[in-house]
Design an enzyme around this catalytic site. Structure first.
Site, PDB file in Angstrom:
ATOM      1  NE  ARG A   1      -3.422   2.562   2.339  1.00 47.35           N
ATOM      2  CZ  ARG A   1      -3.391   3.441   3.334  1.00 47.35           C
ATOM      3  NH1 ARG A   1      -2.884   3.135   4.514  1.00 47.35           N
ATOM      4  NH2 ARG A   1      -3.899   4.646   3.162  1.00 47.35           N
TER       5      ARG A   1
ATOM      6  CD  GLU B   1      -2.090   4.169   7.863  1.00 48.12           C
ATOM      7  OE1 GLU B   1      -1.877   4.644   9.012  1.00 48.12           O
ATOM      8  OE2 GLU B   1      -2.203   4.872   6.852  1.00 48.12           O
TER       9      GLU B   1
ATOM     10  CG  HIS C   1      -0.966   9.133   3.285  1.00 53.07           C
ATOM     11  ND1 HIS C   1      -1.189   7.794   3.583  1.00 53.07           N
ATOM     12  CD2 HIS C   1      -0.587   9.695   4.456  1.00 53.07           C
ATOM     13  CE1 HIS C   1      -0.938   7.573   4.860  1.00 53.07           C
ATOM     14  NE2 HIS C   1      -0.564   8.708   5.428  1.00 53.07           N
TER      15      HIS C   1
ATOM     16  CD  GLU D   1      -4.912   7.861   9.151  1.00 55.25           C
ATOM     17  OE1 GLU D   1      -4.317   8.907   9.466  1.00 55.25           O
ATOM     18  OE2 GLU D   1      -4.621   6.750   9.606  1.00 55.25           O
TER      19      GLU D   1
ATOM     20  CE1 TYR E   1      -0.732   3.088  13.439  1.00 54.25           C
ATOM     21  CE2 TYR E   1      -2.691   4.066  12.465  1.00 54.25           C
ATOM     22  CZ  TYR E   1      -1.411   3.562  12.333  1.00 54.25           C
ATOM     23  OH  TYR E   1      -0.804   3.530  11.109  1.00 54.25           O
TER      24      TYR E   1
ATOM     25  CG  ASN F   1      -5.709   3.512   8.326  1.00 57.54           C
ATOM     26  OD1 ASN F   1      -5.814   2.517   7.618  1.00 57.54           O
ATOM     27  ND2 ASN F   1      -5.146   4.633   7.912  1.00 57.54           N
TER      28      ASN F   1
HETATM   29  O1  IFM Z   1       2.185   7.863  10.050  1.00 55.79           O
HETATM   30  C1  IFM Z   1       0.808   7.898  10.124  1.00 55.79           C
HETATM   31  C2  IFM Z   1       0.195   7.729   8.763  1.00 55.79           C
HETATM   32  O2  IFM Z   1       0.642   8.689   7.865  1.00 55.79           O
HETATM   33  C3  IFM Z   1      -1.309   7.832   8.837  1.00 55.79           C
HETATM   34  N1  IFM Z   1      -1.838   6.966   9.862  1.00 55.79           N
HETATM   35  C4  IFM Z   1      -1.231   6.987  11.145  1.00 55.79           C
HETATM   36  C5  IFM Z   1       0.266   6.820  11.032  1.00 55.79           C
HETATM   37  C6  IFM Z   1       0.913   6.843  12.419  1.00 55.79           C
HETATM   38  O3  IFM Z   1       0.683   8.069  13.043  1.00 55.79           O
END
Ligand code: IFM
Length: 451
Positions: free
Chosen positions: A88, A362, A132, A177, A304, A302
């Site tokens: 990706r 992600e 992005h 995002e 986290y 995505n």
């Molecule tokens: O590095 C970033 C990425 O560009 C977009 N998603 C989160 C990642 C970590 O912060």
């Protein structure tokens, strides 16, 4: 240990634990790795943001980054050697169209042409993201995402990229995002263009979706297939079980996790968000909802971390205060909570994204990574990956049509406002020499993919 799993040299999950055809990949983004000074790219608003004192740790910018512009064959070789199925990456708008609109930069298009062929030659599938975050500076000067014209600018750019590489990419995401593009950058103010202005934020929250919908229409008209978008989700938990904190977390959830997906799936904007930004929205926004709700072929998720929210009646809307949580944290200070991934996959798969293939586009972590004797042992990252792969498997067991998992990121890279201070890669990058060193997590993932 972390990621709620004990750490061993091997991951607990293996390729064979996932359905046949499930894709494993790694993700990157143009500005974070390519080196914006190479190949006649135009300036982006990240160059100007980084050049402004106080915005980025160390004043770092993406001018050199990982020099992927020249070193991409070596980076793709690393992907192939690990056994990944898909890569990706994003195209840089400022590289493809230095003036934002008009004549494309032939060097930029040639670069992405070579890159896509390089991915295919190594037996992997190219997963393209069109935006992005490297908005051409000239368009930022015209108001960027606060200007309604960005819908047309973006879809013209999308068409140019499609015309050159669209025949060979496996799937295309319009925008990475949108919450970061709009909210983090125009309301929180920590990403380019660094505004803290509710009116600018409201306009960007709408225009980012209008640009997505307009580009989807333009690409479909050209016959493009496998079109989607990548949304980031973050668990919004109440700090306590009081009704006030629960309502505060609900407002945060609506801004972060509902605004984009609900509008794109024809449900309009959540009232909890319109309560705050409604008076600041561009006139006639209601007339754009049909354009925004273009059918998607897939959704990228995505994920986290989670955040805890307390009601803050002393503050203006959304009147939420983030409270520090107690779970183990990554080097970003983000709590590690793999079950949040399962929750969002199920929430999307059984809710607004029902019937759509979903990808984890992600997931990853920054660690306190230190190269010792030419090797890098990153057991916390291995536990993180293990925990999140287990969460993905649980979602699949609950019926979610999950088709793939992309680790963020292949390489240590430019982590936006944190400059080069945070390392998310499974491959270490020495920014002085540009030497790549696969970390223990890379080797563990590679073994897992072979099993
Ligand atoms: O590095 C970033 C990425 O560009 C977009 N998603 C989160 C990642 C970590 O912060």
């Amino acid at each position: 240990m972390t990621g709620d799993r004990p750490v061993t040299d091997d991951l607990h999950s293996a390729r064979s634990d996932f359905p046949p055809g499930f894709l494993f990949g790694a993700a990157t983004a143009a500005y974070q790795i390519e080196g914006a000074s190479f190949g006649s790219a135009g300036p982006s608003h990240w160059d100007s943001f980084a050049a402004t004192p106080g915005n980025v740790v160390g004043g770092d910018d993406g001018s050199i980054a990982c020099e992927h512009y020249h070193r991409w064959p070596e980076d793709l070789d690393l992907m192939q050697a690990a056994g990944f199925d898909a890569y990706r990456f994003s195209t840089s708008w400022a590289r493809v169209m230095p003036d934002g609109t008009g004549t494309p930069n032939p060097e930029g298009l040639d670069f992405y042409d070579r890159l896509v062929d390089g991915v295919l030659e190594r037996g992997m599938k190219p997963y393209l993201t069109l935006y992005h975050w490297d908005l051409p500076a000239v368009l930022a000067m015209k108001g960027g995402w606060t200007n309604r014209d960005i819908a047309g600018w973006f879809s013209n750019y999308a068409e140019v990229v499609y015309d050159r590489i669209g025949d060979r990419v496996a799937a295309t995401a319009t925008i990475n995002e949108p919450w970061c593009v709009a909210w983090l950058s125009h309301f929180v103010g920590v990403h380019a263009p660094g505004l803290r202005d509710i009116r600018a934020a409201a306009h960007a929250m709408h225009h980012v979706l209008l640009a997505h919908g307009t580009a989807m229409q333009a690409l479909r008209a050209k016959g493009a297939k496998d079109l989607g978008i990548v949304l980031n989700f973050e668990t919004a938990s109440p700090a306590t079980d009081t009704p006030a904190d629960i309502a505060a977390a609900g407002r945060a959830d609506a801004i972060f996790n509902r605004w984009f997906i609900e509008a794109m799936t024809g449900q309009g904007y959540p009232q909890e968000v319109l309560d705050g930004i409604g008076p600041h929205m561009p006139a006639g926004w209601q007339d754009d909802l049909d354009t925004i709700a273009q059918p998607l072929d897939w959704l990228g998720v995505n994920y986290y971390t989670r955040a805890l929210y307390a009601d803050a009646p002393d503050m203006p809307w959304p009147a939420c205060r983030a409270i520090e949580g107690t779970l183990p944290k990554t080097a970003m200070g983000w709590e590690i909570r793999p079950e949040g991934l399962r929750e969002f996959l199920v929430r999307m798969g059984q809710g607004p994204a029902r019937g759509l293939p979903i990808y984890v586009t992600e997931n990853g972590m920054a660690g306190d990574d230190i190269l010792e004797g030419g090797a890098l042992h990153d057991p916390v990252r291995m536990g993180f990956i293990d925990g999140h792969l287990a969460a993905a498997r649980e979602a699949i067991a609950e019926g979610v049509d999950l088709r793939g998992f992309f680790y963020w990121s292949l390489l240590d890279n430019y982590e936006w406002a944190f400059g080069y201070a945070k390392r998310f890669g499974i491959v270490h990058v020495d920014y002085d020499t540009q030497k790549r060193t696969p970390k223990a997590s890379y080797h563990a993932l590679s073994r897992a993919l072979a099993r």
